[in-house]
Design a protein around this motif. Sequence first.
Motif, short mmCIF file in Angstrom:
data_model
loop_
_atom_site.label_atom_id
_atom_site.label_comp_id
_atom_site.label_asym_id
_atom_site.label_seq_id
_atom_site.Cartn_x
_atom_site.Cartn_y
_atom_site.Cartn_z
N MET A 83 0.80 -1.21 0.00
CA MET A 83 0.00 0.00 0.00
C MET A 83 0.84 1.27 0.00
O MET A 83 0.37 2.32 -0.44
CB MET A 83 -0.92 0.03 1.23
CG MET A 83 -1.87 -1.11 1.29
SD MET A 83 -3.08 -1.03 -0.05
CE MET A 83 -3.41 -2.77 -0.27
N GLU A 84 2.08 1.17 0.50
CA GLU A 84 2.93 2.35 0.66
C GLU A 84 4.36 2.03 0.25
O GLU A 84 4.80 0.88 0.37
CB GLU A 84 2.94 2.79 2.13
CG GLU A 84 1.59 3.10 2.70
CD GLU A 84 1.61 3.31 4.21
OE1 GLU A 84 2.71 3.37 4.80
OE2 GLU A 84 0.53 3.39 4.80
N GLU A 86 6.99 2.83 1.83
CA GLU A 86 7.71 2.35 3.01
C GLU A 86 7.50 0.85 3.22
O GLU A 86 8.43 0.13 3.57
CB GLU A 86 7.26 3.13 4.25
CG GLU A 86 8.00 2.71 5.50
CD GLU A 86 7.54 3.46 6.73
OE1 GLU A 86 8.21 3.31 7.76
OE2 GLU A 86 6.52 4.18 6.68
N GLN A 87 6.30 0.37 2.98
CA GLN A 87 6.04 -1.07 3.11
C GLN A 87 6.82 -1.86 2.07
O GLN A 87 7.39 -2.91 2.39
CB GLN A 87 4.54 -1.36 2.99
CG GLN A 87 3.73 -0.84 4.14
CD GLN A 87 2.24 -0.86 3.89
OE1 GLN A 87 1.78 -1.23 2.80
NE2 GLN A 87 1.48 -0.44 4.88
N SER A 88 6.86 -1.37 0.85
CA SER A 88 7.66 -2.03 -0.19
C SER A 88 9.12 -2.11 0.26
O SER A 88 9.76 -3.15 0.13
CB SER A 88 7.57 -1.28 -1.52
OG SER A 88 6.29 -1.39 -2.08
N ASP A 89 9.63 -1.00 0.78
CA ASP A 89 11.02 -0.96 1.23
C ASP A 89 11.28 -1.95 2.36
O ASP A 89 12.30 -2.65 2.38
CB ASP A 89 11.41 0.45 1.67
CG ASP A 89 11.44 1.45 0.52
OD1 ASP A 89 11.46 1.02 -0.66
OD2 ASP A 89 11.42 2.66 0.80
N MET A 103 5.73 -4.40 -5.60
CA MET A 103 5.45 -3.03 -6.04
C MET A 103 4.24 -2.48 -5.26
O MET A 103 3.47 -3.24 -4.70
CB MET A 103 5.20 -2.98 -7.55
CG MET A 103 3.90 -3.60 -8.00
SD MET A 103 3.66 -3.60 -9.80
CE MET A 103 3.55 -1.88 -10.16
N ARG A 104 4.13 -1.17 -5.27
CA ARG A 104 2.97 -0.52 -4.64
C ARG A 104 1.76 -0.59 -5.54
O ARG A 104 1.88 -0.50 -6.76
CB ARG A 104 3.26 0.98 -4.44
CG ARG A 104 3.91 1.35 -3.19
CD ARG A 104 4.01 2.85 -3.07
NE ARG A 104 4.66 3.44 -4.24
CZ ARG A 104 4.67 4.73 -4.50
NH1 ARG A 104 4.06 5.57 -3.71
NH2 ARG A 104 5.28 5.20 -5.56
N ILE A 105 0.60 -0.65 -4.94
CA ILE A 105 -0.65 -0.60 -5.71
C ILE A 105 -0.72 0.73 -6.47
O ILE A 105 -1.17 0.77 -7.61
CB ILE A 105 -1.88 -0.81 -4.79
CG1 ILE A 105 -2.02 -2.30 -4.51
CG2 ILE A 105 -3.14 -0.22 -5.40
CD1 ILE A 105 -3.20 -2.68 -3.65
N VAL A 113 -1.49 4.42 -0.63
CA VAL A 113 -2.87 4.29 -0.16
C VAL A 113 -2.83 4.51 1.34
O VAL A 113 -2.25 3.72 2.07
CB VAL A 113 -3.45 2.89 -0.48
CG1 VAL A 113 -4.85 2.76 0.09
CG2 VAL A 113 -3.45 2.63 -1.99
N PRO A 114 -3.41 5.63 1.84
CA PRO A 114 -3.33 5.93 3.27
C PRO A 114 -4.08 4.91 4.12
O PRO A 114 -5.10 4.35 3.70
CB PRO A 114 -3.96 7.32 3.38
CG PRO A 114 -4.81 7.47 2.17
CD PRO A 114 -4.21 6.62 1.10
#
Length: 153
Positions: A83-84, A86-89, A103-105, A113-114
């Motif tokens: 979603m973000e 930072e999450q991908s990282d 990858m991010r959505i 996506v908040p």
Amino acid sequence: MIKNILVICLGNICRSPMAEGLLKKRYPDKNIASAGLREITVGWSADPFAIRVMKENGIDIRGHRARLLTADLLKKADLVLTMEKEQSDIVKYSFPNYRGKIMRIGEYDDVDVPDPYSKNIDAFRESFNLISEGLDKIGRQLICPENGAAAAS
């Protein structure tokens, strides 16, 4: 060809269950799963507002139960959506062998996506709309590119 898709968010109770439900509706022939980065929510049901927003869109996620991201889930996935950035990282750092499928959505629009957790129903609707828009683009580019090419011509 992408057959197995994994969706990730922080707790696996708001955004990723919504994305999982939407993907299952759009691609019934694919294997769709979701997971979270936080162990604290494992076993929880989807947030009541997430359930409500999905019901408004004709999708039932009442049976969802949160689970924790594992290397096994990543291994099985052909595409991993977060979603973000930072999450991908975090996932790429924690599981470097799977970097190429993450990858991010909102990648194509460079948007996160908040997290609507503990916010009002409108925040969930906003997240749902961003998820839907992101999945539209990912679907055309990666999941079913042959359909996107046909639609463009």
